[in-house]
Each structure stands twice: as structure tokens, then as C-alpha cells.
Design an enzyme around this catalytic site. Structure first.
Site, PDB file in Angstrom:
ATOM      1  N   LYS A 165     -64.395 -83.239 -35.212  1.00 59.63           N
ATOM      2  CA  LYS A 165     -63.226 -83.361 -36.088  1.00 59.63           C
ATOM      3  C   LYS A 165     -62.553 -84.720 -35.942  1.00 59.63           C
ATOM      4  O   LYS A 165     -62.077 -85.290 -36.920  1.00 59.63           O
ATOM      5  CB  LYS A 165     -62.210 -82.238 -35.802  1.00 59.63           C
ATOM      6  CG  LYS A 165     -62.655 -80.890 -36.321  1.00 59.63           C
ATOM      7  CD  LYS A 165     -61.501 -79.911 -36.411  1.00 59.63           C
ATOM      8  CE  LYS A 165     -61.948 -78.598 -37.030  1.00 59.63           C
ATOM      9  NZ  LYS A 165     -60.897 -77.575 -37.023  1.00 59.63           N
TER      10      LYS A 165
ATOM     11  N   LYS B  43     -74.488 -72.469 -48.214  1.00 61.89           N
ATOM     12  CA  LYS B  43     -73.564 -71.338 -48.138  1.00 61.89           C
ATOM     13  C   LYS B  43     -72.375 -71.551 -49.065  1.00 61.89           C
ATOM     14  O   LYS B  43     -71.904 -72.682 -49.211  1.00 61.89           O
ATOM     15  CB  LYS B  43     -73.026 -71.234 -46.700  1.00 61.89           C
ATOM     16  CG  LYS B  43     -73.589 -70.039 -45.946  1.00 61.89           C
ATOM     17  CD  LYS B  43     -73.193 -70.042 -44.495  1.00 61.89           C
ATOM     18  CE  LYS B  43     -71.759 -69.668 -44.236  1.00 61.89           C
ATOM     19  NZ  LYS B  43     -71.487 -69.282 -42.844  1.00 61.89           N
TER      20      LYS B  43
ATOM     21  N   LYS C 284     -65.673 -73.336 -48.931  1.00 59.93           N
ATOM     22  CA  LYS C 284     -64.556 -74.029 -49.572  1.00 59.93           C
ATOM     23  C   LYS C 284     -64.705 -75.546 -49.499  1.00 59.93           C
ATOM     24  O   LYS C 284     -64.002 -76.266 -50.184  1.00 59.93           O
ATOM     25  CB  LYS C 284     -63.215 -73.570 -48.986  1.00 59.93           C
ATOM     26  CG  LYS C 284     -63.118 -73.659 -47.493  1.00 59.93           C
ATOM     27  CD  LYS C 284     -61.916 -72.859 -46.999  1.00 59.93           C
ATOM     28  CE  LYS C 284     -61.981 -72.661 -45.501  1.00 59.93           C
ATOM     29  NZ  LYS C 284     -61.174 -71.578 -45.009  1.00 59.93           N
TER      30      LYS C 284
HETATM   31  P1  AMP Z   1     -64.627 -69.992 -42.783  1.00 62.29           P
HETATM   32  O1  AMP Z   1     -63.580 -69.904 -43.832  1.00 62.29           O
HETATM   33  O2  AMP Z   1     -65.805 -70.813 -43.195  1.00 62.29           O
HETATM   34  O3  AMP Z   1     -64.101 -70.324 -41.413  1.00 62.29           O
HETATM   35  O4  AMP Z   1     -65.223 -68.525 -42.646  1.00 62.29           O
HETATM   36  C1  AMP Z   1     -64.467 -67.395 -42.302  1.00 62.29           C
HETATM   37  C2  AMP Z   1     -65.419 -66.227 -42.133  1.00 62.29           C
HETATM   38  O5  AMP Z   1     -66.141 -65.976 -43.345  1.00 62.29           O
HETATM   39  C3  AMP Z   1     -66.473 -66.439 -41.060  1.00 62.29           C
HETATM   40  O6  AMP Z   1     -66.655 -65.210 -40.366  1.00 62.29           O
HETATM   41  C4  AMP Z   1     -67.726 -66.789 -41.820  1.00 62.29           C
HETATM   42  O7  AMP Z   1     -68.886 -66.369 -41.155  1.00 62.29           O
HETATM   43  C5  AMP Z   1     -67.561 -66.023 -43.114  1.00 62.29           C
HETATM   44  N1  AMP Z   1     -68.181 -66.761 -44.215  1.00 62.29           N
HETATM   45  C6  AMP Z   1     -67.761 -67.950 -44.723  1.00 62.29           C
HETATM   46  N2  AMP Z   1     -68.559 -68.333 -45.747  1.00 62.29           N
HETATM   47  C7  AMP Z   1     -69.512 -67.374 -45.884  1.00 62.29           C
HETATM   48  C8  AMP Z   1     -70.642 -67.201 -46.760  1.00 62.29           C
HETATM   49  N3  AMP Z   1     -70.909 -68.064 -47.728  1.00 62.29           N
HETATM   50  N4  AMP Z   1     -71.398 -66.095 -46.615  1.00 62.29           N
HETATM   51  C9  AMP Z   1     -71.114 -65.191 -45.643  1.00 62.29           C
HETATM   52  N5  AMP Z   1     -70.085 -65.287 -44.788  1.00 62.29           N
HETATM   53  C10 AMP Z   1     -69.286 -66.373 -44.893  1.00 62.29           C
END
Ligand code: AMP
Ligand code: TRP
Length: 329
Positions: free
Chosen positions: A111, A194, A197
Site C-alpha cells: 500500500k 474477479k 470495485k
Molecule cells: P473486498 O471488498 O474485495 O475486500 O471483499 C470483501 C469480501 O467479498 C471478501 O470476503 C471477498 O472474498 C469477497 N469477494 C470480493 N469480490 C468477490 C468476487 N468477485 N467473487 C467472490 N467473492 C468476492
């Protein structure tokens, strides 16, 4: 029942990947353990500078967590900055971890490298101490996290062991557990990545708050391939496989049950879109109800905050006693 702690930062809008990959399991898992869900706004402060944004994102995330089905009488949903014990224990954690240990954290290295030339807060560096406080305050046995967070759970254990050794048994040693695997949702425009955001465009991302017509359109435009054959092959047909995965997860069935029912991409896209709309429409309605009834939303949050504060205050008291700080006179 194990005490389980999950935390989520209130940054960015919640999307279908977060929901099918994580939140559905939070909801179904709320009865399997004594679960705590923290909205960790103070963590987001390490990289947030714009006034007022964080508070709005916090309330929006809280409304979303209740809208997807977390029941405040079963799961403890709380806001980190509302429980002052987090910041207080974080200082003690900072004094229990070494500069060298913090310097080895790969998340800090990544970061801070990304922000080179920009403002790098000391909070970004001491972040794991605050995370250790989050975990140890609740006597958490299990912390479900992805690979990127394992190092932070390890350092939390090291801090807890060091503190217990110095001052006597005070903290429960937590362990990182693999979250129950949900569906892996890929970007509709770039099905080899994946859904995230951080994608450059929104057109492949289904946000929880997208209107039905927007969801329909995004599915209609989903990238597939030129074979014209519906088959499940993640490697060679990632777009079609993603649509099958999403349709299966959204309609609570399996890909095997679905794959023979389709011979063309059009109907598959249409049904995947419809299934996602059927899934998200009631959640969005509930979300807007809560956002328009701040009194009710505050009431739901205060149930979790009160429960969290009680546990956190006891643990912080235990830590103060163990250190031997002068009791308040
Ligand atoms: P993040 O916002 O990327 O920190 O993700 C928050 C949670 O959502 C984590 O448990 C990730 O594993 C899950 N997550 C985020 N993006 C995906 C995705 N495209 N498919 C499945 N799980 C996701
Ligand atoms: N650091 C975690 C992340 O970036 C969020 C987090 C903060 C956390 N405190 C926590 C996760 C405590 C588990 C337990 O995703």
C-alpha cells in the site's frame, strides 16, 4: 460455540461478488457461531481524507448488512469507531509490537509503494496493531479471512502471546480460518478477472443497488465467446462459465442442473439477469426502507454496539489490570 469475528471496511459499494462470495455465508452462518461483524471505519481512515464520506459509507454498509439478512438479535453488528475501546487497546498493541515486525507486513509495503510520493499516514504503518485490538477485544477464536490477511492474524497471535507472557494470561489466541467458499463471481465484461470495485469500468460489475433495468442491460452485454455452445469450461469459456455460476448461485441450484437446459447464450444471459434481479430486488427495497428510517437503522445498530461495547470494555479492563495501570480513583 466458537466466537467468530469478521470485519469489513466501509469503502466502495457492495457488489454481487461480495454478496455471493461472502455475505450470503455471513447470513447463513450467523446461527452456527457467536458471530461479531465489525464495520471498521477507523481502518478506512488510514487512506481516507475527504470529510463526511466515511460516515455515509458506514451507515450505508450497516443498512446493507441488515438488508441482506443479518439479524441484530443473532449476529453482533457494530461500528468500530463507536466502541472507543478499539483505539485504546490499539495503543497498548502498538507498545507490544515492534517496529521491525510492522515493517515486515506485506500489506504495508504494497500500500505504501502504491502511494509513493503521496501522503502515507503513520496509521497505515500501525494498522495491524488496530486490527489486533479488533480481534483480541472480542476474545475471538476464529477470524475468517482471505490469504491477504493471514499475516495480520499471525501478528495478532504474536502480539497476544507476547502480552500474555509479559503480563499474564489475558487474551484468547485467535486463529485464521478459511471462510466457507461462496461463489466466485467474475467481471461480466472481463470474465477472467474477479468482479471488483477496483475495475476500470462499472459495466461488468453488478452493484447491489443497481436498478433492475441496469442489471438487465449489464447481463445482456456480458462478454461470452464466438463458439455458440453452452458448456461449463472456466478456462476456455470464462464468460459462459461465469453466467452459469451466477445463475446457479442466484437460483440456489447447481451448474450441472443448468447446463443442459441451454443451447444459446441469449436465454442464458436473460435467465441469469432475471435470477439476479429476483435475488437483489427485495434486498434493495429493504435497504431503501432502512435508509429512509434512520431511527430504525440506529435502533438496529445500537443493539450490536451495546453488546460489542460490553465485551470490549471487559477485555480492555482485563488488559489494564494485567499491566497494572493505576485504577481510576
Ligand atoms: P473486498 O471488498 O474485495 O475486500 O471483499 C470483501 C469480501 O467479498 C471478501 O470476503 C471477498 O472474498 C469477497 N469477494 C470480493 N469480490 C468477490 C468476487 N468477485 N467473487 C467472490 N467473492 C468476492
Ligand atoms: N484488514 C482487513 C482488510 O483489509 C479488515 C479488518 C480490520 C479485519 N480489522 C479486522 C479483518 C479484524 C478481520 C479481523 O480486509
Amino acid at each position: 460455540m466458537p466466537r467468530v469475528l469478521s470485519c469489513i471496511q466501509p469503502t466502495g459499494s457492495v457488489h454481487l461478488g461480495n454478496y455471493l462470495g461472502a455475505l450470503v455465508n455471513w447470513v447463513s452462518g450467523q446461527h452456527d457461531g457467536d458471530v461479531y461483524h465489525g464495520i471498521v471505519d477507523l481502518h478506512a481512515l488510514t487512506v481516507t481524507e475527504t470529510p463526511h464520506v466515511l460516515g455515509n459509507q458506514t451507515i450505508e454498509l450497516a443498512a446493507m448488512l441488515f438488508a441482506v439478512g443479518l439479524d441484530p438479535n443473532v449476529a453482533t453488528v457494530f461500528v468500530q469507531s463507536h466502541i472507543h475501546e478499539h483505539s485504546e487497546l490499539a495503543w497498548i498493541m502498538e507498545c507490544t509490537v515492534s517496529y521491525g515486525e510492522l515493517s515486515r507486513m506485506t500489506q504495508f509495503k504494497d500500500k505504501s509503494a502504491k502511494r509513493e510520493g503521496d501522503f502515507i499516514s503513520a496509521g497505515l504503518f500501525t494498522y495491524p496493531a488496530l486490527q489486533a485490538a479488533d480481534i483480541l477485544l472480542y476474545d475471538a477464536d476464529e477470524v475468517p479471512v482471505g490469504e491477504d490477511q493471514r499475516q495480520h492474524i499471525e501478528i495478532t497471535r504474536d502480539i497476544a502471546i507476547r502480552f500474555n507472557h509479559r503480563f499474564g494470561d489475558t487474551f484468547v489466541l485467535p486463529k485464521a480460518v478459511h471462510p466457507k467458499a461462496g461463489a466466485r463471481v467474475m467481471d461480466l465484461q472481463d470474465p477472467t478477472s474477479k468482479m471488483s470495485k477496483s475495475a476500470t469500468t462499472d459495466s461488468g460489475i453488478i452493484y447491489m443497488l443497481d436498478e433492475n433495468s441496469v442489471i438487465e442491460k449489464k447481463f445482456k452485454r456480458a462478454v461470452t465467446d464466438s463458439d455458440g455452445v453452452v458448456a461449463y469450461d472456466r478456462e476456455n469459456k470464462p464468460g459462459v462459465a461465469n453466467l452459469l455460476d451466477i445463475l446457479a448461485a442466484a437460483s440456489h441450484t447447481t451448474v450441472e442442473n443448468l447446463v443442459d437446459q441451454y443451447s444459446q447464450y441469449g436465454p442464458l444471459k436473460k435467465d441469469a439477469g432475471d435470477a439476479v434481479i429476483a435475488l437483489l430486488d427485495p434486498i434493495r427495497t429493504r435497504y431503501h426502507e432502512l435508509m429512509n428510517d434512520r431511527g430504525e437503522l440506529a435502533r438496529l445498530l445500537s443493539i450490536g454496539n451495546d453488546r460489542a461495547r460490553e465485551v470490549a470494555a471487559q477485555t480492555l479492563g482485563r488488559a489494564h489490570n494485567a499491566i497494572g495501570l493505576l485504577p481510576r480513583i
